[in-house]
Design a protein around this motif. Structure first.
Motif, short mmCIF file in Angstrom:
data_model
loop_
_atom_site.label_atom_id
_atom_site.label_comp_id
_atom_site.label_asym_id
_atom_site.label_seq_id
_atom_site.Cartn_x
_atom_site.Cartn_y
_atom_site.Cartn_z
N PRO A 45 0.84 -1.19 0.00
CA PRO A 45 0.00 0.00 0.00
C PRO A 45 0.88 1.25 0.00
O PRO A 45 1.97 1.26 0.57
CB PRO A 45 -0.79 -0.11 1.30
N GLU A 46 0.42 2.28 -0.67
CA GLU A 46 1.11 3.57 -0.63
C GLU A 46 0.08 4.67 -0.76
O GLU A 46 -0.99 4.47 -1.33
CB GLU A 46 2.16 3.66 -1.73
N HIS A 47 0.40 5.81 -0.21
CA HIS A 47 -0.50 6.96 -0.27
C HIS A 47 -0.10 7.83 -1.45
O HIS A 47 1.04 8.30 -1.52
CB HIS A 47 -0.45 7.73 1.05
N VAL A 48 -1.04 8.02 -2.38
CA VAL A 48 -0.80 8.82 -3.58
C VAL A 48 -1.92 9.86 -3.67
O VAL A 48 -3.09 9.50 -3.77
CB VAL A 48 -0.80 7.93 -4.85
N TRP A 54 -2.77 0.35 -4.03
CA TRP A 54 -2.10 -0.92 -3.74
C TRP A 54 -1.29 -1.31 -4.96
O TRP A 54 -1.82 -1.42 -6.06
CB TRP A 54 -3.12 -2.00 -3.40
N THR A 55 0.00 -1.50 -4.78
CA THR A 55 0.89 -1.90 -5.87
C THR A 55 1.04 -3.42 -5.83
O THR A 55 1.44 -3.98 -4.82
CB THR A 55 2.27 -1.22 -5.73
N PRO A 56 0.68 -4.07 -6.96
CA PRO A 56 0.74 -5.53 -6.97
C PRO A 56 2.17 -6.05 -7.09
O PRO A 56 3.07 -5.33 -7.55
CB PRO A 56 -0.07 -5.90 -8.22
N PRO A 57 2.38 -7.31 -6.73
CA PRO A 57 3.71 -7.91 -6.91
C PRO A 57 3.99 -8.11 -8.41
O PRO A 57 3.08 -8.10 -9.23
CB PRO A 57 3.59 -9.25 -6.20
N ARG A 58 5.27 -8.25 -8.76
CA ARG A 58 5.67 -8.42 -10.16
C ARG A 58 4.99 -9.58 -10.86
O ARG A 58 4.73 -9.51 -12.05
CB ARG A 58 7.18 -8.59 -10.26
N ILE A 60 2.05 -10.51 -10.68
CA ILE A 60 0.70 -10.11 -11.13
C ILE A 60 0.81 -9.02 -12.18
O ILE A 60 0.13 -9.06 -13.19
CB ILE A 60 -0.15 -9.64 -9.94
N ASP A 61 1.67 -8.04 -11.94
CA ASP A 61 1.85 -6.92 -12.87
C ASP A 61 3.34 -6.61 -12.96
O ASP A 61 3.90 -6.00 -12.05
CB ASP A 61 1.07 -5.70 -12.39
N PRO A 62 4.00 -7.01 -14.06
CA PRO A 62 5.44 -6.77 -14.18
C PRO A 62 5.82 -5.29 -14.09
O PRO A 62 6.93 -4.95 -13.69
CB PRO A 62 5.79 -7.32 -15.55
N HIS A 63 4.87 -4.39 -14.43
CA HIS A 63 5.15 -2.95 -14.37
C HIS A 63 4.81 -2.36 -13.00
O HIS A 63 5.11 -1.20 -12.74
CB HIS A 63 4.38 -2.22 -15.46
N GLN A 64 4.17 -3.14 -12.17
CA GLN A 64 3.79 -2.75 -10.81
C GLN A 64 3.12 -1.37 -10.77
O GLN A 64 3.53 -0.48 -10.03
CB GLN A 64 4.98 -2.82 -9.88
N GLN A 65 2.05 -1.24 -11.53
CA GLN A 65 1.26 -0.01 -11.53
C GLN A 65 0.34 0.01 -10.31
O GLN A 65 -0.37 -0.96 -10.05
CB GLN A 65 0.41 0.08 -12.80
N PRO A 66 0.37 1.10 -9.52
CA PRO A 66 -0.52 1.19 -8.36
C PRO A 66 -1.99 1.09 -8.80
O PRO A 66 -2.36 1.57 -9.87
CB PRO A 66 -0.23 2.58 -7.79
#
Length: 78
Positions: A45-48, A54-58, A60-66
């Motif tokens: 989790p990160e505050h934007v 929530w940023t997924p693990p690689r 799930i998403d290789p680009h790790q888009q929040p």
């Protein structure tokens, strides 16, 4: 997650055991299941812009888009 806020817990975005403060700026709502398992699965989790993403693990998403949960708030972040 479709869980309503009243059925959620407060998650420390930066874990309390790692020095994360107990404050509104370090808080995210998470249901019981996700509060226990999301970080163990690699989600971060990160505050934007005042919202929790929530940023997924690689794996799930290789680009790790929040990602945002738009289920209860359909307004896009600023």
């Amino acid at each position: 997650c479709p869980m309503p806020a009243l059925w959620c817990e407060i998650d420390h975005s930066l874990d309390h055991s790692a020095g994360g403060p107990t404050s509104v700026t370090n808080a995210a709502l998470a249901c019981d299941y996700h509060n226990r398992t999301a970080k163990a699965q690699g989600w971060r989790p990160e505050h934007v812009n005042g919202r929790v993403a929530w940023t997924p693990p690689r794996w799930i998403d290789p680009h790790q888009q929040p990602r945002y949960n738009h289920l209860h708030n359909t307004d896009p972040p600023p």
